[in-house]
Each structure stands twice: as C-alpha cells, then as structure tokens.
Design an enzyme around this catalytic site. Structure first.
Site, short mmCIF file in Angstrom:
data_model
loop_
_atom_site.label_atom_id
_atom_site.label_comp_id
_atom_site.label_asym_id
_atom_site.label_seq_id
_atom_site.Cartn_x
_atom_site.Cartn_y
_atom_site.Cartn_z
N LYS A 166 0.86 -1.19 0.00
CA LYS A 166 0.00 0.00 0.00
C LYS A 166 0.89 1.23 0.00
O LYS A 166 2.04 1.16 0.44
CB LYS A 166 -0.89 0.02 1.24
CG LYS A 166 -2.13 0.86 1.09
CD LYS A 166 -3.26 0.10 0.41
CE LYS A 166 -4.46 0.99 0.12
NZ LYS A 166 -5.60 0.22 -0.40
N GLY A 175 -20.45 6.88 2.46
CA GLY A 175 -19.42 7.13 1.45
C GLY A 175 -20.05 7.32 0.09
O GLY A 175 -20.90 6.53 -0.34
N GLY A 233 -18.06 8.07 -2.73
CA GLY A 233 -16.93 8.13 -3.67
C GLY A 233 -17.04 7.00 -4.66
O GLY A 233 -18.14 6.50 -4.92
N ASN A 234 -15.91 6.58 -5.19
CA ASN A 234 -15.91 5.52 -6.20
C ASN A 234 -16.70 4.30 -5.71
O ASN A 234 -17.60 3.81 -6.39
CB ASN A 234 -14.45 5.13 -6.54
CG ASN A 234 -14.39 3.88 -7.39
OD1 ASN A 234 -14.81 2.80 -6.97
ND2 ASN A 234 -13.88 4.00 -8.60
N GLY A 265 -18.73 3.84 -2.88
CA GLY A 265 -20.09 4.07 -2.40
C GLY A 265 -21.09 4.31 -3.53
O GLY A 265 -22.17 3.71 -3.55
P1 NAD Z 1 -13.13 8.00 -2.60
O1 NAD Z 1 -12.10 8.98 -2.31
O2 NAD Z 1 -13.59 7.85 -4.01
O3 NAD Z 1 -14.44 8.27 -1.69
C1 NAD Z 1 -14.42 8.35 -0.30
C2 NAD Z 1 -15.80 8.82 0.15
O4 NAD Z 1 -15.84 8.82 1.57
C3 NAD Z 1 -16.15 10.26 -0.29
O5 NAD Z 1 -17.50 10.30 -0.65
C4 NAD Z 1 -15.96 11.06 1.00
O6 NAD Z 1 -16.78 12.23 1.04
C5 NAD Z 1 -16.42 10.06 2.01
N1 NAD Z 1 -15.94 10.33 3.36
C6 NAD Z 1 -14.74 10.75 3.76
N2 NAD Z 1 -14.71 10.91 5.08
C7 NAD Z 1 -15.93 10.55 5.52
C8 NAD Z 1 -16.54 10.50 6.80
N3 NAD Z 1 -15.86 10.82 7.89
N4 NAD Z 1 -17.83 10.11 6.86
C9 NAD Z 1 -18.51 9.77 5.76
N5 NAD Z 1 -18.00 9.78 4.53
C10 NAD Z 1 -16.73 10.19 4.42
O7 NAD Z 1 -12.60 6.60 -2.05
P2 NAD Z 1 -13.04 5.15 -2.48
O8 NAD Z 1 -12.11 4.67 -3.52
O9 NAD Z 1 -14.49 5.12 -2.70
O10 NAD Z 1 -12.66 4.32 -1.17
C11 NAD Z 1 -13.55 4.24 -0.05
C12 NAD Z 1 -13.09 3.08 0.83
O11 NAD Z 1 -13.08 1.87 0.07
C13 NAD Z 1 -11.68 3.21 1.40
O12 NAD Z 1 -11.65 2.60 2.67
C14 NAD Z 1 -10.84 2.40 0.43
O13 NAD Z 1 -9.63 1.94 0.99
C15 NAD Z 1 -11.80 1.27 0.15
N6 NAD Z 1 -11.52 0.53 -1.09
C16 NAD Z 1 -11.49 1.18 -2.29
C17 NAD Z 1 -11.26 0.43 -3.44
C18 NAD Z 1 -11.31 1.07 -4.80
O14 NAD Z 1 -11.28 0.32 -5.79
N7 NAD Z 1 -11.40 2.37 -4.93
C19 NAD Z 1 -11.01 -0.94 -3.36
C20 NAD Z 1 -11.05 -1.56 -2.12
C21 NAD Z 1 -11.31 -0.81 -0.99
#
Ligand code: NAD
Length: 405
Positions: A103, A214, A216-217, A219
C-alpha cells in the site's frame, strides 16, 4: 483515531486463538517486508517549494508481486498504510489471485492543490520509488482520492524513467491508456456479488433496505448496483453528511444534485441526516464505504442493521466486532467484500502483460465466479471453526499463504 495497524494485529491475534498456524507465518505477518518513507518536493504554482511526506509499504510477496493502492489524504500516516498493506496481503489470498500485499500514500489534502501541483506530486512519488516498482515487483493502484488520471500520470512517469512499455506497473488507469474495462465499478460490483452469494445464508430478505456511508468511487457504484438490482438504498452520505428517504433514493439524480450543489444536502424528497445518524439507521444491510474506525465501541451497540458489509477497509474496530458478534449481527469483512477491486486490477495487469483487451462483459464474467467462490469458501470455513466471517476469511487467507511458504 485508533491505530489501524494495532487493530489489524488484534484481528490476527484473535484468529490464532481459533486455529493454529506456524510461528514462522505469524511472526512474518506481524511486520512488513519493508516500509519506506519518502519526501517529495513540489514547486507550487506561487513559486515556493513544499515538501510532502509519502509512503510505500511492501508487506508480503509470498503469493506474488506486492499489490495495493495509493491513498492521498491529510490524515494518511505510516500506521494506516501498514494496516492497509497487511489487509491487502490477506485480500489477495482470499480472492485467489497471484499477488502479494502492499500500500502507498501521501499525506496531502488533494483539494488544496491545483491540477499542475497534483500532477507534479504524483510524478514525484514515482521518481522516488521507481527502483522498487515494476510489473513483477510491486504494482500500485488507486485508493481514496487517487483517480484514473493520477494513475495515468504515474504510469507515464514510470515509463519515462525505466523505458518499460508494458504499462503493467500501475492499475486503475483510464481505459484508453491501458486500463481495464470495468475497473471503475469493480469494487462495488464485487461487493454486490459477495452479498448476493451470502444473502440467504446471513438471513437477509430478497429485497433489502440498504444504507451506505461514502459517496466516492466505491459508495456510488455500490449504491447504483444495489438499486439496479431491486434493493432500496434508503440513506447515503459523504464526509459532509447524508440524506435519507425510507422508500429509496434515486442515485443517478442524487449524483447530479451533488455535482450541481457540491453536497448531498437538500436533495428533493429526502431528509438530511448526519453521518452518526446514518450509521444508526434501521435497515437490512449497512455498508460502510468511506473510512477506518467509523463503527467502534461508542456506537456499535446502537447499530440497528441486520447485517454489515465492509466495502471500506477497516471500518470496524476489534471492539465493535465483538459487540456485533454478541448481538448476532453478521459482518461481511473488508478483505472479502471489497476484493473485487484488486481482482479487476489483477485482470488489468494480466491484460497489459499479454497485450490483450477484454470487454466489460468478459471482465464481469470472470469476476462473478471468483467472488462467489471466495464468499462460499469463507462461509464454510467460519462454520467449520464456529466463528465469524472475518476470522473465517483470515483462516482461508493464512492457509493459502502458509501452503505457499
Ligand atoms: P473516494 O475517495 O472515491 O471516496 C471516499 C468517500 O468517503 C467520499 O464520498 C468522502 O466524502 C467520504 N468520506 C470521507 N470521510 C468521511 C466521513 N468521515 N464520513 C462519511 N463519509 C466520508 O474513495 P473510495 O475509492 O471510494 O474508497 C472508499 C473506501 O473503500 C476506502 O476505505 C478504500 O480503501 C476502500 N476501497 C477502495 C477500493 C477502490 O477500488 N477504490 C477498493 C477496495 C477498498
């Protein structure tokens, strides 16, 4: 915030109490192969030079090259990166892909940088680390706040430095720059496949009321996929707060609303709620898809969901796990639930090395049986050891790593 690496080690301790593993394996998994801290100087738009702190943790490569995302966040620090790298090691083993765990990250709030500054910073991370990266050595990917565009800058910088033109060192690239079809929705979709596979076994109805933290990507994609499949997403939030509608939210319209207004708040036909309220909302399935430690000893007792599926990494603390286990609320753990992302990243790496391009249908057709198989193996393992799904998933992963060692 609780130290996520300490939480990860507590999870490991709990597993060893349920099933015996060799001392050698457990000792090896208590620390990364290497953890690297770097400083990245960036000439800012105003002419000043700012130094950023960056990281790469190569945790374990027993099963294959180190693999894992790069996180840009103001709170990112070495213990978080180490925990995420440890979970990646187990996640790749659970998913059955020939990859190890790693990571990376940079302590930065990317919203405070211009696009030029962000590009310089991303290229700077690669310049500092290019010696240790490579398709057969260490293959980074996106994570929180790192986009396909950032991955394309990084891949380009790596190619410039090394002359390697396979494009297989970074995954999560845009599709016209060597990315895989289907990588965007892969984590949310993989989560849905896992849910679908386990739904009846964990006692959930045909049509579920789903709450997601969440936007983001992960959620947004999960929300869209659950809605398209007939489930009602009744609440969802981002870092500023969330919205609730007991009959289900229209996710596409909500995404447009957020684009226009910069926040979810005030969405037509819904009620604004805080992140605390969201987590405690009554529902069939609660999906934390944002950050670590959001369900902990302070709020675990107040959770009203019938089941939880972790699409974020590490959203439950070990104390929360115990409380929910006692309450009989099943938790589908992160290393299984969100492993669709790294699985499609592995597909991207494979396509790059073979110079192939698979259609989205091919990607999803390969992903589905892998997620199904992982979910069922873990469910069986948890039953065999009369334990929860997290320990079941750890046991499956540790058995695979031990066999290879
Ligand atoms: P992202 O940056 O696209 O989105 C993160 C989201 O979380 C945003 O909507 C942000 O506003 C929200 N957020 C941040 N702080 C917050 C809080 N305190 N309360 C509520 N919402 C909050 O990130 P992502 O890629 O969607 O990743 C989200 C999670 O999923 C992370 O833990 C990441 O490690 C995990 N993950 C992501 C992937 C991937 O393919 N992107 C794969 C496996 C795991």
């Amino acid at each position: 915030m609780q130290n996520p690496f300490q939480n990860a080690m507590e999870q490991l301790d709990k597993v060893v109490k349920v099933r015996n593993f060799s001392d050698e394996l457990i000792k090896k998994l208590r620390q990364p192969d290497r953890d690297i801290r770097i400083s990245i100087p960036v000439k800012m738009d105003n002419g000043s030079v700012k130094i950023f702190e960056g990281y790469r943790v190569e945790y374990n490569n027993t099963l294959g090259p180190y693999k894992g995302g790069i996180r840009y966040h103001k709170d990112t620090e070495i213990n978080e990166v180490k925990a995420l790298a440890f979970w990646m090691t187990l996640k790749c083993a659970v998913a059955g892909i020939p990859m190890g765990g790693g990571k990376g990250g940079i302590t930065v709030d990317p919203k405070e940088l211009s696009k030029t500054e962000l590009e310089k910073l991303s290229r700077g991370w690669v310049r500092r680390l290019s010696d240790i990266l490579g398709p057969k050595k260490d293959v980074p990917a996106p994570d929180v706040n790192t986009t396909p565009e950032i991955m394309a800058w990084m891949a380009d910088e790596y190619e410039k430095i090394t002359g390697d033109r396979t494009r297989a060192t970074f995954t999560g690239k845009p599709t016209d720059k060597g990315g895989s079809a289907g990588r965007g929705p892969a984590t949310g979709l993989g989560g849905f496949y896992v849910f679908d596979s386990l739904r009846k076994q964990i006692g959930l109805p045909d049509k579920c009321k789903v709450v997601i933290q969440g936007f983001g990507n992960v959620g947004v994609n999960a929300a869209q996929i659950f809605s398209e499949n007939g489930h009602a997403v009744i609440a969802i939030s981002d870092s500023k707060g969330g919205v609730y509608n007991e009959n289900g939210l229209d996710i596409e319209k909500l995404a447009e609303h957020k684009k226009r207004n910069g926040s979810l708040s005030g969405f037509e036909g819904s009620k604004d709620i805080s992140n605390e309220e969201l987590l405690e909302t009554g529902c069939d399935l609660l999906i934390p898809a944002a950050f670590e430690n959001v369900i902990n000893d302070a709020n675990a007792g107040k959770i009203k969901a019938k089941a939880i599926m972790e699409l974020a990494n590490g959203p439950l603390t070990p104390e929360a796990d115990e409380i929910l286990f006692k309450k009989g609320i099943p938790v589908v753990p992160d290393i299984l639930a969100n492993s669709g992302g790294v699985t499609v990243s592995y597909f991207e790496w494979d396509q790059n090395l073979k110079n192939e391009h698979w259609s989205e249908k091919e990607v999803f057709d390969k992903l589905l049986p892998m997620m199904n198989d992982a979910a069922q193996k873990i469910f069986k393992k948890a039953k065999e050891y009369s334990t929860d799904l997290r320990r079941g998933a750890f046991i499956v992963a540790l058995e695979r790593i031990q066999a290879k060692m």
